[in-house]
Design a protein around this motif. Sequence first.
Motif, PDB file in Angstrom:
ATOM      1  N   PRO A 203      -3.974  -4.800   0.551  1.00  0.00           N
ATOM      2  CA  PRO A 203      -2.554  -5.062   0.311  1.00  0.00           C
ATOM      3  C   PRO A 203      -2.236  -6.554   0.163  1.00  0.00           C
ATOM      4  O   PRO A 203      -1.371  -6.920  -0.624  1.00  0.00           O
ATOM      5  CB  PRO A 203      -1.874  -4.481   1.537  1.00  0.00           C
ATOM      6  N   THR A 682      -1.145   8.224  -3.282  1.00  0.00           N
ATOM      7  CA  THR A 682       0.199   7.912  -2.802  1.00  0.00           C
ATOM      8  C   THR A 682       0.542   8.923  -1.712  1.00  0.00           C
ATOM      9  O   THR A 682      -0.262   9.803  -1.396  1.00  0.00           O
ATOM     10  CB  THR A 682       1.246   8.037  -3.927  1.00  0.00           C
TER      11      THR A 682
ATOM     12  N   GLY B  50       2.623  -7.724  -3.100  1.00  0.00           N
ATOM     13  CA  GLY B  50       1.318  -7.076  -3.187  1.00  0.00           C
ATOM     14  C   GLY B  50       0.706  -7.137  -4.557  1.00  0.00           C
ATOM     15  O   GLY B  50      -0.500  -7.252  -4.702  1.00  0.00           O
ATOM     16  N   CYS B  56       3.269  -1.485  -6.409  1.00  0.00           N
ATOM     17  CA  CYS B  56       2.869  -1.156  -5.042  1.00  0.00           C
ATOM     18  C   CYS B  56       4.013  -0.951  -4.059  1.00  0.00           C
ATOM     19  O   CYS B  56       3.836  -0.334  -3.014  1.00  0.00           O
ATOM     20  CB  CYS B  56       1.924  -2.232  -4.497  1.00  0.00           C
ATOM     21  N   SER B  58       5.439  -3.012  -2.011  1.00  0.00           N
ATOM     22  CA  SER B  58       5.475  -3.795  -0.768  1.00  0.00           C
ATOM     23  C   SER B  58       6.583  -4.849  -0.780  1.00  0.00           C
ATOM     24  O   SER B  58       6.923  -5.408   0.247  1.00  0.00           O
ATOM     25  CB  SER B  58       4.124  -4.445  -0.493  1.00  0.00           C
ATOM     26  N   CYS B 126       2.467  -2.868   4.133  1.00  0.00           N
ATOM     27  CA  CYS B 126       3.390  -2.021   3.385  1.00  0.00           C
ATOM     28  C   CYS B 126       4.642  -1.714   4.191  1.00  0.00           C
ATOM     29  O   CYS B 126       5.581  -1.101   3.684  1.00  0.00           O
ATOM     30  CB  CYS B 126       2.709  -0.703   2.999  1.00  0.00           C
ATOM     31  N   THR B 127       4.638  -2.104   5.470  1.00  0.00           N
ATOM     32  CA  THR B 127       5.643  -1.610   6.413  1.00  0.00           C
ATOM     33  C   THR B 127       7.073  -2.015   6.057  1.00  0.00           C
ATOM     34  O   THR B 127       7.982  -1.186   6.093  1.00  0.00           O
ATOM     35  CB  THR B 127       5.284  -2.054   7.845  1.00  0.00           C
ATOM     36  N   MET B 130       8.183   0.103   3.139  1.00  0.00           N
ATOM     37  CA  MET B 130       8.314   1.508   3.543  1.00  0.00           C
ATOM     38  C   MET B 130       9.612   1.717   4.308  1.00  0.00           C
ATOM     39  O   MET B 130      10.360   2.664   4.044  1.00  0.00           O
ATOM     40  CB  MET B 130       7.157   1.899   4.476  1.00  0.00           C
ATOM     41  N   ASN B 156       5.820   3.563  -2.771  1.00  0.00           N
ATOM     42  CA  ASN B 156       5.314   2.586  -1.802  1.00  0.00           C
ATOM     43  C   ASN B 156       3.875   2.935  -1.446  1.00  0.00           C
ATOM     44  O   ASN B 156       3.623   3.930  -0.773  1.00  0.00           O
ATOM     45  CB  ASN B 156       6.168   2.610  -0.531  1.00  0.00           C
ATOM     46  N   CYS B 158       0.435   2.744   0.525  1.00  0.00           N
ATOM     47  CA  CYS B 158      -0.147   2.298   1.789  1.00  0.00           C
ATOM     48  C   CYS B 158      -1.647   2.446   1.631  1.00  0.00           C
ATOM     49  O   CYS B 158      -2.180   3.549   1.703  1.00  0.00           O
ATOM     50  CB  CYS B 158       0.347   3.152   2.955  1.00  0.00           C
ATOM     51  N   ARG B 159      -2.320   1.333   1.371  1.00  0.00           N
ATOM     52  CA  ARG B 159      -3.757   1.416   1.152  1.00  0.00           C
ATOM     53  C   ARG B 159      -4.478   1.768   2.452  1.00  0.00           C
ATOM     54  O   ARG B 159      -5.563   2.325   2.422  1.00  0.00           O
ATOM     55  CB  ARG B 159      -4.262   0.073   0.596  1.00  0.00           C
TER      56      ARG B 159
END
Lengths: 749, 180
Positions: A203, A682, B50, B56, B58, B126-127, B130, B156, B158-159
């Motif tokens: 990320p 996802t 991101g 993404c 983020s 990602c929080t 999200m 969104n 989240c890897r």
Amino acid sequence: MTKFHYIGKPIKRLDGFDKVTGTAKFMQDMEVPGMLTGKILYSPHAHARIKRIITDKAERVPGVAAVVTHNDLPPGIDEISGLEPGMVLPPTAVPPYLFRGWGLQPDAIVRCMGSPVAAVAANTEEAATEALGLIEVEYEPLPAVFDAEEALKPGAPQLYPDVPGNIVFDWKQEMGNVENGFKEADLVFEEVGETQPQSHLTPDTRGAIAWWEGERLVICTATMSAYPSLLPAMAAAFKLPESKVKIYGPPYMGGSYGGRAFNEACFVLVAVLLARKAGRPVRVKLTREEDMLALTRCSTRLHAKIGVKRDGTITAVEYRAFLNPGPWFYPPWVNRYFTHLFKVIKCDNIKARATLAPTNIPFSGGPFRGFAYMEAFLVAQPILKRISQQLGIDYLKLLQQSFWRTGDKVPNGPGRYSVLSSSGIDEAIEKGRQLIDWDGPTGPDEYIGAGYCLPGSAQFPSNVILRLNRDGSIQLETGVIEIGAGQYTTLTYMAAEAIGAPPEVINMTRSFDTETQPWDGGQRSERTTYSTGLAIVEAAKELRQKIFNVASKKLGAKADELELEEGVVFVKADPAKKMPLSAVGLPIVATGAFVPDPERPWASGPVVSFVRVTVDKETGQVTPTKLVILNDVGRAINPPVVHTQNMGTLSAGIGYALTEEVIWDSDGRVLNANPQFYHTPTILDVPDFHSEIIEPVDQIGPFGAKGAGEKVLTPTALAISAAVYNALKTNVNTPITPDKLLKALRKTE
Amino acid sequence: MKQRTSRRPTVNLVINGNPQVLEVGVEVQPWHTLNYTLREVLSLKGTKVGCSHGGCGSCTVLREGKPILSCTTLTIECNGASIMTIEGLRDTSVMTAGGMRGTTTGNLHPLQQAFIDNYAFECGMCTSGMILSAEALLNSNPDPTEDDIKEALSGNLCRCGVYPNIVKAVHEAAKVKKND
Ligand code: FES
Ligand code: FES
């Protein structure tokens, strides 16, 4: 059963507040006063010689402070080896040079598209970008090769003058007698499988800030191996003692998954060279595209041949592997790969040969949630599928032959074995069989699969310092960075348990700092809980002893008559005689170390994944509908975090099995270096999921803990591919995309 | 609020309730994204970046309560808008004393608390995005189904892959918000 005060139950994560409020600092948030922006110019060719590079115009752009090229590299940089302690490579191997392949190259040859050829530092990003456009480079394109087997053929383009025939190494080993083994077999099965390069897509992208303070070099970067890899590399590059290189990390790492292990050195070097020339701090922060080109999982091809008796007994196994890491390789990865090959299938007669040939594909020799597990485990299990089908033997029964159990001597490095300290594999299989309803009915177009993996663990040292403050609070110092797997929480609570002090009084220093924090082997290979945890247990013993020595005078008892629990020192025989830690009144420092010992039993936990998928034979779409993960982690220090790791890693496993692949065209140009074109799961793609923690009693790790996280990816991808095998009765290489599936289907029909 | 005398055009924003006047050509260039302005000019680093390509999520922030990608939005397009970032979600006027970092309650927004309680993050990159996407959802749909939540958060990434816990957290926050 031992009773614990703090661990083994759900613990709220200590990094939670920072992360939900946006105050957590990642590499992208790090700043240093007066820093310049660094930008990199990349090669548009997969293989070319730089004939001329003219930077005058770029240097004249207002705001530009420095331009560097390969001419600015320190002498001898191409001779620095990346061999880490405890690593074995075949004697004929070309040494694992650290700065080779990707990055500025002293011989002025670029060996993959997206390798840096020059860099600029300027006041603003705009000025740096403008200057990049004014650098004139004249290339002489060279013939390129993108496949390892092709690279080994006579007449193939050669990548390095000191690597004739492109053979970096050719590693052969035999255990038992494979020829006899095949003679004993009733049937022989063969299969070829490939692993595709997978992008870590962390990320946060790579970044570094570097500056010089006279002859002292300071670097801020988010790496997972500061001490074993980046520190010696930078010290060697500039002929400095390691004590004169300070490398520290941001408090948090924005994802790693193995992607922060290898070519950090080549990339950080660019920032360091710019900073040296500009005389100011320089920050280089890669864009998403740049980052995706900088490292992926290794691309491999494995031919496997298995001899088997009619009752399913495996009599011989032969592997032939071709490893294609792009222009260079990550030494520990190769070491691990060979190790895993010998334990995928348990058999007395195994022969393996692996040849590593550099090519001009994007840089890809990296680990990815596992040091080469996927690459080694990938082909064997599809063959077992075929055997089970042809001989009518239950797949799990066949798989079970290859399980390593408590006390087994498991191959652990070329020619080395370690005793497995415990294994919960049988419990995992039994539970999983029930949870997925293995023998139960399947819906229309529904198929079941299972996969298994036994990870290795990188055996690197860890050191820990514990400092008791005069108020009774405790500082925990490690060289550990929080990569997301809950390291700060786990280690703080383990320290609390080991010392006998409430976690509330313990503060763990955020991140590594090679100047002030002790040496740690890095956040990789599921090693932190285990290795740093063992060092914490050692340090806690010493701290307790020192506390007892001081308290014995105050409590009028001998030191060995004292106990420390929940922050209170008391006389065991007379608990009314007690004092709080703050009454010790003296600052105390204690240290602890974990030093790997190959003679000690080895704590590693197997993991099993079960999956149900639907296969749409019209559209070629594979959809996982239920997933069950059973993970032997020894003791779960913080069970919800283990479940979180299981769930997170399985998502990357689904991606690997079904969608993720870095692709390039016939010129070696990557076509999907962007999350919009590179499809990772996802929130819509993760199915109903059940996670089980298997906790066999283990005496080796701290409180019986083993590693937990990364190993889940491999069996999950294997389980999905096994389920698809059941649908098609043939193997489809990952990622199993609709077009590949339909093609395979047409062939079988 | 700063007093301006120059005749340069300005971009007027209300960020987390605080008015901001940015002079075009000085604090903001026509090509600056909202992400750049928030992070680099206003030092609000809680909004992440991101990919810079809308791929993404983020960098998600709320404009007039609706989620937008700050990396593909120009700051000058937002003139007159009210923007909410992750920094604006928590009620900082309430100070809670004591307790460990990470277990502090009281001034956290229900979504923030639910993300902690349900282990709905790993690396945490990602929080912010999200939570803001979820906040927009709960404001328009206080009682979302699992599918509603997945739909709203499907942009969104989240890897780290902790999606199931994120769904749980949003459900829980919805309940808390309704009972408030
Ligand atoms: S940074 Fe905006 S969508 Fe990725
Ligand atoms: S928590 Fe790491 S990306 Fe979601």
